[in-house]
Design an enzyme around this catalytic site. Sequence first.
Site, PDB file in Angstrom:
ATOM      1  N   SER A 168      35.802  44.598  50.861  1.00 60.97           N
ATOM      2  CA  SER A 168      35.175  43.297  50.586  1.00 60.97           C
ATOM      3  C   SER A 168      34.016  42.974  51.524  1.00 60.97           C
ATOM      4  CB  SER A 168      36.209  42.174  50.719  1.00 60.97           C
ATOM      5  OG  SER A 168      37.298  42.395  49.873  1.00 60.97           O
TER       6      SER A 168
ATOM      7  N   ILE B  75      38.780  41.853  56.766  1.00 61.28           N
ATOM      8  CA  ILE B  75      39.472  43.136  56.868  1.00 61.28           C
ATOM      9  C   ILE B  75      40.789  43.025  57.649  1.00 61.28           C
ATOM     10  CG2 ILE B  75      39.225  45.594  57.447  1.00 61.28           C
ATOM     11  CD1 ILE B  75      37.418  44.341  55.080  1.00 61.28           C
TER      12      ILE B  75
ATOM     13  N   GLY C  71      33.562  40.057  46.401  1.00 64.01           N
ATOM     14  CA  GLY C  71      35.017  40.009  46.528  1.00 64.01           C
ATOM     15  C   GLY C  71      35.623  40.529  45.238  1.00 64.01           C
TER      16      GLY C  71
ATOM     17  N   GLY D  99      63.467  18.543  53.536  1.00 62.93           N
ATOM     18  CA  GLY D  99      63.037  17.167  53.774  1.00 62.93           C
ATOM     19  C   GLY D  99      61.971  17.127  54.862  1.00 62.93           C
ATOM     20  N   GLY D 100      62.050  16.123  55.720  1.00 67.24           N
ATOM     21  CA  GLY D 100      61.056  15.986  56.806  1.00 67.24           C
ATOM     22  C   GLY D 100      61.041  17.219  57.704  1.00 67.24           C
TER      23      GLY D 100
ATOM     24  N   ASN E 230      44.968  49.415  42.666  1.00 68.99           N
ATOM     25  CA  ASN E 230      45.911  49.288  41.543  1.00 68.99           C
ATOM     26  C   ASN E 230      47.343  49.530  42.003  1.00 68.99           C
ATOM     27  OD1 ASN E 230      43.938  48.735  39.666  1.00 68.99           O
ATOM     28  ND2 ASN E 230      43.750  50.853  38.949  1.00 68.99           N
TER      29      ASN E 230
ATOM     30  N   GLU F 278      43.839  41.483  47.352  1.00 71.09           N
ATOM     31  CA  GLU F 278      44.044  42.625  46.439  1.00 71.09           C
ATOM     32  C   GLU F 278      43.908  42.196  44.968  1.00 71.09           C
ATOM     33  OE1 GLU F 278      46.643  45.812  47.371  1.00 71.09           O
ATOM     34  OE2 GLU F 278      46.723  45.292  49.491  1.00 71.09           O
TER      35      GLU F 278
ATOM     36  N   ASN G 178      43.317  35.381  38.819  1.00 72.02           N
ATOM     37  CA  ASN G 178      42.462  35.506  37.631  1.00 72.02           C
ATOM     38  C   ASN G 178      42.116  36.974  37.361  1.00 72.02           C
ATOM     39  OD1 ASN G 178      42.370  32.836  36.983  1.00 72.02           O
ATOM     40  ND2 ASN G 178      40.243  32.485  37.592  1.00 72.02           N
TER      41      ASN G 178
HETATM   42  C1  LIG Z   1      43.672  37.049  54.605  1.00 68.18           C
HETATM   43  C2  LIG Z   1      42.825  37.978  53.804  1.00 68.18           C
HETATM   44  C3  LIG Z   1      42.957  39.352  53.985  1.00 68.18           C
HETATM   45  C4  LIG Z   1      42.152  40.224  53.259  1.00 68.18           C
HETATM   46  N1  LIG Z   1      42.227  41.574  53.507  1.00 68.18           N
HETATM   47  C5  LIG Z   1      41.311  42.416  52.943  1.00 68.18           C
HETATM   48  C6  LIG Z   1      41.241  43.782  53.340  1.00 68.18           C
HETATM   49  O1  LIG Z   1      42.029  44.268  54.153  1.00 68.18           O
HETATM   50  N2  LIG Z   1      40.270  44.552  52.788  1.00 68.18           N
HETATM   51  C7  LIG Z   1      39.373  44.078  51.879  1.00 68.18           C
HETATM   52  O2  LIG Z   1      38.522  44.835  51.435  1.00 68.18           O
HETATM   53  N3  LIG Z   1      39.422  42.771  51.474  1.00 68.18           N
HETATM   54  C8  LIG Z   1      40.363  41.938  51.992  1.00 68.18           C
HETATM   55  N4  LIG Z   1      40.407  40.595  51.620  1.00 68.18           N
HETATM   56  C9  LIG Z   1      39.441  40.106  50.647  1.00 68.18           C
HETATM   57  C10 LIG Z   1      40.099  39.692  49.331  1.00 68.18           C
HETATM   58  O3  LIG Z   1      40.487  40.821  48.611  1.00 68.18           O
HETATM   59  C11 LIG Z   1      39.088  38.805  48.573  1.00 68.18           C
HETATM   60  O4  LIG Z   1      39.023  37.581  49.261  1.00 68.18           O
HETATM   61  C12 LIG Z   1      39.489  38.595  47.130  1.00 68.18           C
HETATM   62  O5  LIG Z   1      39.357  39.783  46.403  1.00 68.18           O
HETATM   63  C13 LIG Z   1      38.663  37.504  46.458  1.00 68.18           C
HETATM   64  O6  LIG Z   1      37.300  37.684  46.684  1.00 68.18           O
HETATM   65  P1  LIG Z   1      36.397  36.434  47.174  1.00 68.18           P
HETATM   66  O7  LIG Z   1      37.076  35.863  48.366  1.00 68.18           O
HETATM   67  O8  LIG Z   1      35.009  36.907  47.349  1.00 68.18           O
HETATM   68  O9  LIG Z   1      36.500  35.398  46.012  1.00 68.18           O
HETATM   69  P2  LIG Z   1      35.572  35.366  44.683  1.00 68.18           P
HETATM   70  O10 LIG Z   1      35.520  36.728  44.083  1.00 68.18           O
HETATM   71  O11 LIG Z   1      34.311  34.682  44.999  1.00 68.18           O
HETATM   72  O12 LIG Z   1      36.454  34.447  43.742  1.00 68.18           O
HETATM   73  C14 LIG Z   1      36.448  33.020  43.825  1.00 68.18           C
HETATM   74  C15 LIG Z   1      37.220  32.457  42.636  1.00 68.18           C
HETATM   75  O13 LIG Z   1      36.552  32.843  41.420  1.00 68.18           O
HETATM   76  C16 LIG Z   1      37.472  33.473  40.559  1.00 68.18           C
HETATM   77  N5  LIG Z   1      36.774  34.518  39.773  1.00 68.18           N
HETATM   78  C17 LIG Z   1      35.899  35.453  40.239  1.00 68.18           C
HETATM   79  N6  LIG Z   1      35.502  36.260  39.248  1.00 68.18           N
HETATM   80  C18 LIG Z   1      36.153  35.838  38.137  1.00 68.18           C
HETATM   81  C19 LIG Z   1      36.186  36.267  36.779  1.00 68.18           C
HETATM   82  N7  LIG Z   1      35.472  37.310  36.362  1.00 68.18           N
HETATM   83  N8  LIG Z   1      36.959  35.591  35.900  1.00 68.18           N
HETATM   84  C20 LIG Z   1      37.697  34.529  36.302  1.00 68.18           C
HETATM   85  N9  LIG Z   1      37.721  34.090  37.573  1.00 68.18           N
HETATM   86  C21 LIG Z   1      36.961  34.722  38.463  1.00 68.18           C
HETATM   87  C22 LIG Z   1      38.528  34.085  41.457  1.00 68.18           C
HETATM   88  O14 LIG Z   1      39.753  34.288  40.760  1.00 68.18           O
HETATM   89  C23 LIG Z   1      38.640  33.024  42.540  1.00 68.18           C
HETATM   90  O15 LIG Z   1      39.524  32.018  42.128  1.00 68.18           O
HETATM   91  C24 LIG Z   1      41.238  39.715  52.311  1.00 68.18           C
HETATM   92  C25 LIG Z   1      41.131  38.334  52.118  1.00 68.18           C
HETATM   93  C26 LIG Z   1      41.896  37.475  52.852  1.00 68.18           C
HETATM   94  C27 LIG Z   1      41.728  35.982  52.651  1.00 68.18           C
END
Ligand SMILES: Cc1cc2nc3c(=O)[nH]c(=O)nc-3n(C[C@H](O)[C@H](O)[C@H](O)COP(=O)(O)OP(=O)(O)OC[C@H]3O[C@@H](n4cnc5c(N)ncnc54)[C@H](O)[C@@H]3O)c2cc1C
Length: 381
Positions: A128, A159, A133, A341-342, A242, A365, A369
């Site tokens: 990412s 990451i 993302g 509760g609280g 996957n 992962e 959506n």
């Molecule tokens: C704590 C944490 C640990 C993580 N660890 C890793 C890691 O180790 N390695 C790594 O590579 N990544 C990692 N990630 C990244 C994570 O996989 C992404 O945050 C995630 O895939 C969502 O991407 P984004 O944050 O850019 O959200 P966006 O892709 O911007 O999505 C924002 C919203 O839009 C919706 N959306 C986007 N496209 C569509 C579509 N086509 N149709 C419908 N809805 C859509 C999404 O469902 C979401 O609700 C981590 C994230 C977090 C928060």
Amino acid sequence: MSTALTTLLEDERLFRDSVAEFADREIRPHVRRMDEEAKIPHELIDRLFELGVMGIEVPDAFGGGGGTFFHAVLAVEAISRVDPSIGVLVDVQNTLVINALLRWADEDLARTYLTRLASGTVGAYALSEAGSGSDAFALATQAVESSDGFVLNGRKLWITNASEAEIFIVFANLKPEAGYHGITAFLVERGCPGFTVGRKEDKLGIRASSTCELLLEDCRVPRRNVLGEIGKGYKVAIETLNEGRIGIGAQMVGLAQGALDHTIRYTKERRQFGKAIADFQGVQFQIARAATEIEAARLMVYNAARLRESGQAFLAEAAMCKLMASEVAERVASLAVNLYGGYGFVKDYPVEKLFRDAKIGQIYEGTSNLQLQTIAKQLLG
Ligand SMILES: Cc1cc2nc3c(=O)[nH]c(=O)nc-3n(C[C@H](O)[C@H](O)[C@H](O)COP(=O)(O)OP(=O)(O)OC[C@H]3O[C@@H](n4cnc5c(N)ncnc54)[C@H](O)[C@@H]3O)c2cc1C
């Protein structure tokens, strides 16, 4: 004779029980402090290596456990029942990093890196970026071929394990004009010139698990550190994720079970109107429904894992189990807070943390959506 999905083989049961017992004895006492300090102590990571849960599928010949993907799923579930932060540390190590190496590394890379990953080195998986993302293949990190290997430039975001890791699978595009067909996976070591682990995120949940930015500034990677084929990194990324998301399903099932276990104990002790609150039918029905949902999610996780392990199609089932398990985890953790509760709202009791931890299941992962998109594609073509 057919076997129930939850009937474990003898070695699976012994392994799961030993991990569960370790989690109760060695992790549970540190959970609150790790959450407050947003840090996993080094000694605990060492103990996880000693236990054998950091190299579950690594072959015996490379010093690993010689176990299966299903063993990894069981370990993540058993640990996440106690602490989902440690659960994701173990999950990323096994179901993403080691899994990718097992599938894509040549013999030389496998020997070098799997041996290290099984014996004390933490790994991370860096796909990412700030601008990519869900649309992961739009990544902007670039790789350029040099005389002795490749030079990487870009930034990775979010990451997991980055604070502790020494080995990173980094995805970069070697041929941006070819779109995602230019994406290539590289094994980058923490000590590589031009590689820096940047800012650590201050998170809502799974706070002990580190989540950091990576900076690649003319980062030099040796030629032999390409994982899989040049231009096939998109396959490494998608196929590993996957499978990896079954592990997140297991993390969420473990979390939900942990929240329910606390709730059952508490509601039997807490007295109102002259009796234990667990004696009220209204409370009993809520607990029964939560247990039913966890059972359904666990069966989906185990089925997806067994399908994957036996070489059958599992794509929709993996997406479904992660979607379901993360929703169940959120609902059950929320119920746990309600029934405390609280006391559910304060940090002296364990369920507010699990409520915060549950939210991540619907984000990483692949967001919910994106899981729905995968399922719909399988159904509708
Ligand atoms: C704590 C944490 C640990 C993580 N660890 C890793 C890691 O180790 N390695 C790594 O590579 N990544 C990692 N990630 C990244 C994570 O996989 C992404 O945050 C995630 O895939 C969502 O991407 P984004 O944050 O850019 O959200 P966006 O892709 O911007 O999505 C924002 C919203 O839009 C919706 N959306 C986007 N496209 C569509 C579509 N086509 N149709 C419908 N809805 C859509 C999404 O469902 C979401 O609700 C981590 C994230 C977090 C928060």
